[in-house]
Design an enzyme around this catalytic site. Structure first.
Site, PDB file in Angstrom:
ATOM      1  N   HIS B 143       0.791  -1.239   0.000  1.00  0.00           N
ATOM      2  CA  HIS B 143       0.000   0.000   0.000  1.00  0.00           C
ATOM      3  C   HIS B 143       0.824   1.291   0.000  1.00  0.00           C
ATOM      4  O   HIS B 143       0.304   2.340   0.419  1.00  0.00           O
ATOM      5  CB  HIS B 143      -0.935   0.040   1.227  1.00  0.00           C
ATOM      6  N   GLY B 192      -1.107  -2.513  -5.640  1.00  0.00           N
ATOM      7  CA  GLY B 192      -2.059  -3.532  -5.201  1.00  0.00           C
ATOM      8  C   GLY B 192      -3.389  -2.924  -4.788  1.00  0.00           C
ATOM      9  O   GLY B 192      -4.445  -3.518  -4.993  1.00  0.00           O
ATOM     10  N   HIS B 193      -3.334  -1.727  -4.227  1.00  0.00           N
ATOM     11  CA  HIS B 193      -4.564  -0.994  -3.900  1.00  0.00           C
ATOM     12  C   HIS B 193      -4.575   0.311  -4.674  1.00  0.00           C
ATOM     13  O   HIS B 193      -3.887   1.254  -4.317  1.00  0.00           O
ATOM     14  CB  HIS B 193      -4.654  -0.724  -2.402  1.00  0.00           C
ATOM     15  N   HIS B 249     -11.551  -7.192  -5.011  1.00  0.00           N
ATOM     16  CA  HIS B 249     -11.783  -6.307  -3.868  1.00  0.00           C
ATOM     17  C   HIS B 249     -12.549  -5.073  -4.351  1.00  0.00           C
ATOM     18  O   HIS B 249     -12.091  -4.345  -5.231  1.00  0.00           O
ATOM     19  CB  HIS B 249     -10.430  -5.913  -3.288  1.00  0.00           C
ATOM     20  N   GLU B 301     -13.405  -9.039   0.729  1.00  0.00           N
ATOM     21  CA  GLU B 301     -14.187  -7.789   0.638  1.00  0.00           C
ATOM     22  C   GLU B 301     -14.526  -7.509  -0.826  1.00  0.00           C
ATOM     23  O   GLU B 301     -14.359  -6.396  -1.331  1.00  0.00           O
ATOM     24  CB  GLU B 301     -13.379  -6.624   1.229  1.00  0.00           C
ATOM     25  N   GLU B 317     -19.245  -2.904   2.082  1.00  0.00           N
ATOM     26  CA  GLU B 317     -18.414  -2.032   2.924  1.00  0.00           C
ATOM     27  C   GLU B 317     -18.759  -0.562   2.701  1.00  0.00           C
ATOM     28  O   GLU B 317     -19.011  -0.135   1.572  1.00  0.00           O
ATOM     29  CB  GLU B 317     -16.941  -2.301   2.551  1.00  0.00           C
ATOM     30  N   CYS B 319     -16.817   1.941   2.665  1.00  0.00           N
ATOM     31  CA  CYS B 319     -15.859   2.494   1.698  1.00  0.00           C
ATOM     32  C   CYS B 319     -16.259   2.173   0.259  1.00  0.00           C
ATOM     33  O   CYS B 319     -16.012   2.974  -0.643  1.00  0.00           O
ATOM     34  CB  CYS B 319     -14.458   1.929   1.937  1.00  0.00           C
ATOM     35  N   CYS B 385     -10.491   2.410   7.713  1.00  0.00           N
ATOM     36  CA  CYS B 385     -10.697   3.061   6.413  1.00  0.00           C
ATOM     37  C   CYS B 385     -12.073   3.699   6.296  1.00  0.00           C
ATOM     38  O   CYS B 385     -12.212   4.777   5.723  1.00  0.00           O
ATOM     39  CB  CYS B 385     -10.462   2.077   5.281  1.00  0.00           C
ATOM     40  N   CYS B 386     -13.108   3.021   6.819  1.00  0.00           N
ATOM     41  CA  CYS B 386     -14.471   3.528   6.623  1.00  0.00           C
ATOM     42  C   CYS B 386     -14.734   4.823   7.398  1.00  0.00           C
ATOM     43  O   CYS B 386     -15.229   5.795   6.812  1.00  0.00           O
ATOM     44  CB  CYS B 386     -15.499   2.468   6.959  1.00  0.00           C
TER      45      CYS B 386
END
Lengths: 620, 620
Positions: B143, B192-193, B249, B301, B317, B319, B385-386
């Protein structure tokens, strides 16, 4: 499926049943075909896979015969042990040619296992060399006691069948090492993955050494103190005797219950039975799929909440189905009540045999009740617990048909078979002639040399609406006790009993809390659950087909080139409109087209072609 | 909910909309209450949590001010950046007292961020000291580019609001470091994200430096080569332009789509739009909950298969709801088509605002559509994160109400608000007076200093059955274009428009492939989805209640001590029998008892008391 399905067992267990030795039973009906394939295909093909995936090399590495890295998961030894257990049972039923081949494999594998044992008795090929220092440091995660349990079970099976002592001595030395290491005044601990408990009880049965029984009890009662990770996932969030709900990783939960039931069978501690019956009731009344599968969640391969039984994302691991069967069997031994044998039958013919293909060498790890066509059987898995569990289950199915007790001889499962039992010191022979589970009639022959007085208990499945029993073509008196028809008499010479179970097609619905199944029905004939597979229904979408429950379903026995002689059912109904948005205004009227649907036994699904499948059909 | 819900956009985009600067919009209706709580509670309380959980200390550690271990997850920097972004927006709307408090927090945090930057421009507090050597070695999992993206977005927001350059310079130095490291002739890679892509496009917009745009394009087109893990989970299984289904994801997939849409908005490469529209159609027609929530699977997720939308185990989620909103907004900018604003509205009022409690400081990470009462809001999560995504979303809601284009002024969302826009160099003021989303009438005032000719576009939500528009109390000509009512005229002085949207209670059903929802309906009024919560229904089990769709639902506006003034709906129907086995023989007749049911807006559920909840109600 009727009210006996829910067991509220407040009283003490009524009966204590004893298994019949495996070598005294032969099966050659529908289950016999699975056994035959196990001998011929499943076990030999898995031997090749244990070699090609490095699982046996891990033992050669540990004994210093080869120099390579450890292969695969840290618990891969357990697959080898499970295969040894299965291959040992297989020798009993193998023909001479099969026997020679299997025995050679077995000798090679058991030799490699024995050679890998440490001088102090420890044996786990992952914890060797650079990882030797880490032995017993992470009981929560590293499966050392789990692997040890499988070694012990394998060694007992190997010894009982071959009478050889090599592997049993290996297991005894390891068990003694464990007993020296763990205990009330020694190292405290419990296994993140239960298995050691039932193995130690069996080792007590084998050796009569109570140390093993005490150690099993210790490992069960040490749970809930954080040694096994402290989490629900490993069933270490509470002491065992305080559990009141099946939770966490399904296989771990059920293996633990197997071990606790084994302990109860030996110690008769009521507190254990009280806990076990509460857990069992929770499982079968709130958390079991109609297939007998359990463990509904992918996350943690775990039980969900009560009534949380999604179909498409059902996990229902094959190992969990086997574990359900194993636990139900132990509860049956403890109680003699048919609810447990009913569950055994339900899971066996549906959510358990679904785990292996008709070719004997492809497997499901996960057993959904609804699929889009993406779920296909695999030759192997990196985590190969399910294939190797089947390798030991299939050749031991003979174990579960008959038991004896002080009262008499019990028939729990119907299958073309022969059993030699001993009752009050007298030899009793019993045969079943039947096409069960696809036929409703079972002919049972009972033969004694000398006259013997005993009760013959025939299970009347809970799904039966009506049944008849004839003795030597005439009527016979019997009592219904705990779901068994009890025929009490002095048995003399050869007697012929005919049991006719009314085996109509049955439509089943769910509790409304299983909201996925609102206005849906499942179809059974006898113990066999049916499903709709797309391959049988080129003109109808099995997801939108809606069965008319007033139209009787028809049975067709057909020959399929893959499945062989198979019973299909055909129903009538209609297909609802599907050419629409994901969401749209509600309207009562949708286009409907009349259709027929063909259903196939669930356990045979996805043998011919991947495609849409549904167990729970829409219903008008 | 009608046919425009499915967009098959074959032609090139018709419109290119431009946002209105945040500082030129004020909101003070239903959304305004969420904004107000964000300023007063959400953002200050999260500052305390960033401190108490060590997230800000991680920066102090990196700059050598304190000596302690790194705290929490390796991506925890991103939470601080998201909070900085949100707090910056908040300053625009804060009253003087709030502003002083927020600015002090913001100054402290931005200072710690700036002080933690490495001399070479690199900035990630996890990869410092002993882990410095591991920088950029594991793009798939660690990340770094994700955190960098959030830093860049935070820095741009901070600069735009405060005009200060400290944090922007930090971001620029890091962006330049990244640009020196990665590129066609430099190190290859992809994150990756995803997140860096949209950040770099925004940095290009801020600086006009095309290097950033090229780098964003590079990172998108490098996907599918294994740099980001090579798996569907990280959307690295295929090149971006070959994707045809939203998979993996959910937040990663949608952040990637946001970045690709941002790139498209700048480069107009048709291949990007073609991919984006195919992915968007797949999402809204096959993989989106009726709440607007997406990502149905707990495992990874992630998005499930088409029509895989379980209610009880919905992941959805918070997010991912925000990401759906963000992507829909970008697609709206690219096209000017209302389908995207319809999705924004759907997710905003349902599956997004459900993520935060009415007290402004408790959150859902997961947003199920059905619950047994075990799912409760939390103050914080280890992976936060949310909450921090809400902290930046809520103070930026003003951004999404209005846009301008060459053609005119667009109103996408209805909310009590005021906007100052500039059209063809002329200043235009617009006000909305409304109790939307709970009222169907919107008064819109448009005021110009000098006469200006432009089109006023008013979104007609897809759920509207009928609507009326009046200008200065009289009739007015308009055209319906792409879901917008277009009022073309020369605007002079003050004009009053009244928009009346027919806002009946609507019953909605699902595609039959969502088999969980067979014979179930969801209830809407306007954009608001309702659900049944146990607390409002002491005498009826919301899981077994069955709504009679022929009985009109009644609206009751009531004052609730927790929820404030709230619209409830009451429906009639009956409760079905639930005193039964898990499985039992099918029977058409079940006991039914007449009942009423009270429904509450879904986004407000679980604010008062945990309890059973259902969005999809049984229906006769």
């Amino acid at each position: 499926m009727n009210d006996t399905f829910l067991m509220r067992c407040e009283e003490s267990p009524a009966a204590l049943l004893k298994p019949v030795a495996l070598e005294n039973v032969r099966i050659n009906g529908y289950l016999g075909r699975y056994l035959e394939r196990a001998l011929e295909i499943t076990i030999p093909s898995q031997y090749e896979l244990l070699e090609s995936t490095g699982r046996i090399d891990n033992f050669r590495r540990a004994s210093g015969k080869i120099n390579r890295e450890f292969q695969g998961y840290f618990f891969n030894d357990s697959d080898v042990y499970k295969w040894v257990e299965g291959c040992s049972y297989a020798l009993i039923y193998a023909n001479p040619e099969q026997r020679e081949k299997l025995k050679a494999m077995l000798d090679e594998v058991t030799k490699e296992i024995a050679d890998a044992q440490s001088p102090d008795g420890y044996l786990n090929t992952y914890f060797t060399f650079e990882r030797e220092k880490d032995r017993w440091t992470d009981l929560a995660n590293m499966h050392e006691l789990y692997c040890a349990g499988h070694l012990i079970q394998a060694a007992i099976a190997h010894h009982r069948v071959t009478k050889e002592k090599t592997l049993l001595n290996v297991a005894l030395r390891f068990a003694d090492h464990i007993n020296k290491t763990f205990g009330p005044d020694k190292k405290k601990g419990a296994s993140g993955h239960p298995e050691i408990e039932m193995a130690l009880v069996e080792l007590f049965r084998q050796t009569k050494n109570r140390d093993y029984l005490n150690l099993a009890r210790f490992f069960i009662l040490e749970r809930g103190k954080g040694y096994a990770g402290g989490k629900e996932y490993t069933i270490d969030h509470k002491p065992f005797l305080e559990l009141n709900e099946v939770v966490g990783h399904a296989v771990r939960m059920l293996y633990l219950c197997c071990g606790a039931t084994d302990l109860y069978l030996e110690t008769k501690e009521e507190s254990f039975f009280k806990t076990l019956i509460e857990l069992y009731n929770n499982m079968i009344t709130k958390k079991m799929y109609i297939t007998g599968g359990v463990g509904s969640r992918y996350e943690g391969e775990s039980f969900g909440e009560d009534y949380e039984l999604p179909n498409r994302r059902a996990y229902a691991e094959t190992c969990a189905a086997i574990a359900n069967f194993m636990w139900s069997w132990r509860m049956l031994l403890a109680t003699g009540k048919s609810v447990f044998a009913d569950t055994m039958e339900l899971v066996l013919y549906n959510g358990l045999l679904s785990g292996i293909s008709i070719d004997g060498k492809h497997y499901f790890y996960v057993n959904p009740l609804e699929d889009s066509g993406k779920h296909v059987r695999q030759e192997w898995f990196k985590c190969a617990c399910c294939p190797t569990n089947l390798a030991r289950f299939l050749p031991s199915m003979t174990n579960y048909l008959y038991t004896v007790s002080d009262k008499g001889l019990w028939v729990h499962l119907y299958e073309n078979s022969h059993c030699e039992a001993t009752l009050n010191g007298e030899k009793v022979s019993i045969w079943q002639n039947t096409h069960y589970p696809f036929s409703s009639e079972v002919e049972i022959l009972v033969k004694t040399e000398d006259p013997v007085r005993f009760d013959l208990f025939l299970r009347i499945p809970s799904w039966v609406e009506d049944f008849e029993i004839f003795l030597n073509d005439g009527e016979v008196d019997f009592n219904l006790e705990n779901g068994y028809a009890k025929l009490s008499r002095e048995w003399k010479g050869l007697n012929r009993i005919v049991l006719r179970l009314k085996m109509n097609v049955r439509l089943v619905q769910s509790h409304p809390y299983v909201r996925e199944n609102t206005d849906k029905i499942a179809v059974f004939k006898g113990p066999i659950l049916f499903c709709a597979e797309q391959i049988d229904n080129p003109d109808v979408d099995v997801w939108t087909f809606t069965l008319d429950p007033n139209e009787p379903l028809k049975e067709n026995v057909e020959y399929d080139s893959t499945l062989g002689r198979t019973t299909f059912l055909t129903g009538r109904g209609f297909e609802i409109e599907k050419d629409m948005q994901l969401y749209r205004p509600y309207s009562r009227c949708t286009l409907k087209t009349e259709r027929n649907i063909t259903l196939v036994p669930y356990h045979l699904w996805c043998n011919r072609q991947a495609g849409k499948m549904a167990v729970w059909l829409n219903c008008t």
